[in-house]
Design an enzyme around this catalytic site. Structure first.
Site, short mmCIF file in Angstrom:
data_model
loop_
_atom_site.label_atom_id
_atom_site.label_comp_id
_atom_site.label_asym_id
_atom_site.label_seq_id
_atom_site.Cartn_x
_atom_site.Cartn_y
_atom_site.Cartn_z
N GLY A 1 0.82 -1.21 0.00
CA GLY A 1 0.00 0.00 0.00
C GLY A 1 0.85 1.25 0.00
O GLY A 1 0.93 1.95 1.01
N SER B 1 1.39 3.45 -3.42
CA SER B 1 0.94 4.45 -4.39
C SER B 1 -0.46 4.99 -4.05
O SER B 1 -1.31 4.28 -3.51
CB SER B 1 0.87 3.83 -5.77
OG SER B 1 2.10 3.22 -6.08
N SER C 1 -1.82 -4.34 -6.27
CA SER C 1 -1.91 -5.66 -6.89
C SER C 1 -2.46 -6.68 -5.91
O SER C 1 -2.01 -6.76 -4.77
CB SER C 1 -0.54 -6.12 -7.36
OG SER C 1 0.01 -5.18 -8.25
N GLU D 1 12.04 -5.09 -2.81
CA GLU D 1 11.11 -5.23 -3.93
C GLU D 1 11.84 -5.21 -5.27
O GLU D 1 11.40 -5.84 -6.23
CB GLU D 1 10.09 -4.07 -3.87
CG GLU D 1 9.02 -4.17 -4.94
CD GLU D 1 7.93 -3.10 -4.83
OE1 GLU D 1 7.87 -2.39 -3.82
OE2 GLU D 1 7.16 -2.98 -5.80
N GLU E 1 12.88 6.02 -14.99
CA GLU E 1 13.48 7.34 -14.76
C GLU E 1 13.91 7.48 -13.29
O GLU E 1 14.98 8.01 -13.00
CB GLU E 1 12.47 8.46 -15.11
CG GLU E 1 12.19 8.61 -16.59
CD GLU E 1 11.28 7.51 -17.14
OE1 GLU E 1 10.59 6.83 -16.36
OE2 GLU E 1 11.27 7.33 -18.38
#
Ligand SMILES: Cc1cc2nc3c(=O)[nH]c(=O)nc-3n(C[C@H](O)[C@H](O)[C@H](O)COP(=O)(O)OP(=O)(O)OC[C@H]3O[C@@H](n4cnc5c(N)ncnc54)[C@H](O)[C@@H]3O)c2cc1C
Length: 387
Positions: A135, A137, A169, A253, A374
């Site tokens: 949790g 974004s 997700s 991650e 980026e």
């Protein structure tokens, strides 16, 4: 003035002898369960959810493999864990149900959680009984995580959480979400005043709404918290210390082989398909396959090196960012190269063509999820002192 010379190296660790036997056991289980119908290669591996297979993997002790025995782990090495993840990915096995908890929520609790949290959550994770989602974004905060607006307000015995998370997700199948939120109003120090809460996704005040991805599948979600109560004992670490914790979580991650092996099965299918139609494989086709295989091999060597550094207790942030950047680009290139090969070599297998088309759509996400290209290049530039 000449820029300073900076070295990034990828020393290759030697794999413990136990790894070969472990690989053999994993391949055997996967084959046995595939024959039994528990799973079929579906093309998304760690992005696919199959609780029955997760439970079989758990029975063998391969979830939380490196964790202390008192929390259900097996105290094996990071390199052995690497072999487990690599085998699951290479086979295209749907391991998504336990992936996040095994990769990052469990390690986060081991490092920052209380003893009570470790005893409560880690053993059921290793048994494949509870699943976690990420949790971070929010609708207006992705790359710039420090700008999140979800907020928890202190109440008697806990916190009341309100706000919205997005792109989460598998939240619709998970039991818990480790949620980054503000527990203090924003201040001049943008990174201060954030906390991570373990939120029960079945609690009152949690709404989970599906978002369809490019292929039309329901994989991620928008989640709204409306004054959801989270008990004090479900705060990870110290309230206010969330930023430091979440950046460690991001390192777990980003560093694994899922960043270059998610669609590896396509390469296998292309190798099997080439020369099987009505014409023999062309020299160009063989060269192209050789080039793709060479890229995987180089990525694997770099990724293994990151696993070796983690085993030594190091934090290879620049190296992990490089592997993710190169790996996700390879994963986007593979279906494109595959489609060209199928046309040029006259491979007529319709199922492979369909799979390549689906893989092309799925591949858009690889350079966004887990940190965009980026953002990773910014981390690399800073690590190399070029910024
Ligand atoms: C398949 C998938 C699954 C996901 N699962 C989860 C999940 O489970 N949990 C979760 O919390 N999130 C999840 N995400 C969200 C993901 O982490 C974010 O999409 C990602 O961090 C980018 O954030 P954003 O979408 O808000 O884009 P933005 O941050 O708005 O970026 C838009 C564009 O601007 C560029 N950009 C932004 N800032 C900079 C900068 N400083 N310098 C240069 N360029 C910049 C970005 O690279 C990008 O190209 C998932 C995303 C995908 C695609």
């Amino acid at each position: 003035m000449r820029p300073p010379t900076i070295h990034v190296s990828f020393p290759r660790p030697s794999l413990p002898v136990e790894v070969a036997a472990l690989r053999h056991e994993i391949r055997e289980l996967l084959e046995q369960e595939r024959r039994a119908g528990t799973w079929q290669p579906g093309g998304k591996s760690w992005g696919e959810y199959n609780p029955a297979l997760t439970r079989k993997i758990a029975e063998r002790g391969w979830i939380g493999l490196t964790w202390p025995k008192k929390y259900g782990g097996k105290e094996r090495t990071q390199l052995e864990r690497y072999a487990v993840t690599e085998e699951l990915l290479a086979a295209g096995a749907p391991a998504g149900a336990h992936w996040v908890a095994d990769r990052q929520s469990g390690p986060l609790l081991l490092r920052f959680g209380t003893e009570e949290q470790r005893l409560r959550f880690l053993p059921p994770i290793t048994r494949g009984e509870i699943y976690f989602c990420i949790g971070m974004s929010e609708p207006d905060s992705g790359s710039d995580l420090a700008s999140i607006r979800s907020r928890a307000v202190k109440v008697d015995g806990g916190w009341r959480l309100s706000g919205t998370k997005i792109w989460t997700s598998w939240a619709h199948h998970c039991h818990y979400m480790i949620t980054l939120c503000r527990t203090e109003p924003p201040s001049a120090d943008r990174h201060a005043g954030m906390s991570q809460l373990i939120v029960d996704l079945h609690a009152q005040g949690v709404s989970i709404r599906p978002i369809r991805n490019l292929t039309g599948e329901h994989e991620f979600n928008e989640i709204v918290f409306d004054e959801t109560f989270v008990a004090d004992e479900d705060v990870v670490g110290e309230p206010g210390g969330g930023w430091h914790q979440v950046t460690s979580e991001l390192a777990y991650e980003r560093s694994g082989p899922e960043r270059f092996l998610t669609n590896f099965h396509l390469l296998r299918r292309l190798v099997d398909g080439l020369g099987q139609g009505d014409r023999p494989a062309s020299e160009h086709g063989l060269r192209e396959l050789g080039r793709l295989a060479g890229e995987v091999w180089a990525l694997r060597a770099m990724s293994l090196s990151v696993a070796g550094a983690l085993e030594r207790g190091e934090t290879p942030a620049v190296e992990a960012a490089l592997v993710k950047d190169l790996g996700t680009h390879f994963q986007q290139e593979l279906p494109e190269a595959g489609r060209r090969l199928v046309d040029q070599e006259g491979i007529a297998e319709e199922a492979l063509r369909e799979e390549l088309a689906r893989a092309t759509q799925l591949a858009r996400a690889y350079t966004i999820q887990g940190g965009t290209t980026e953002i990773l290049r910014g981390i690399i530039a800073r690590g190399l002192k070029l910024r």
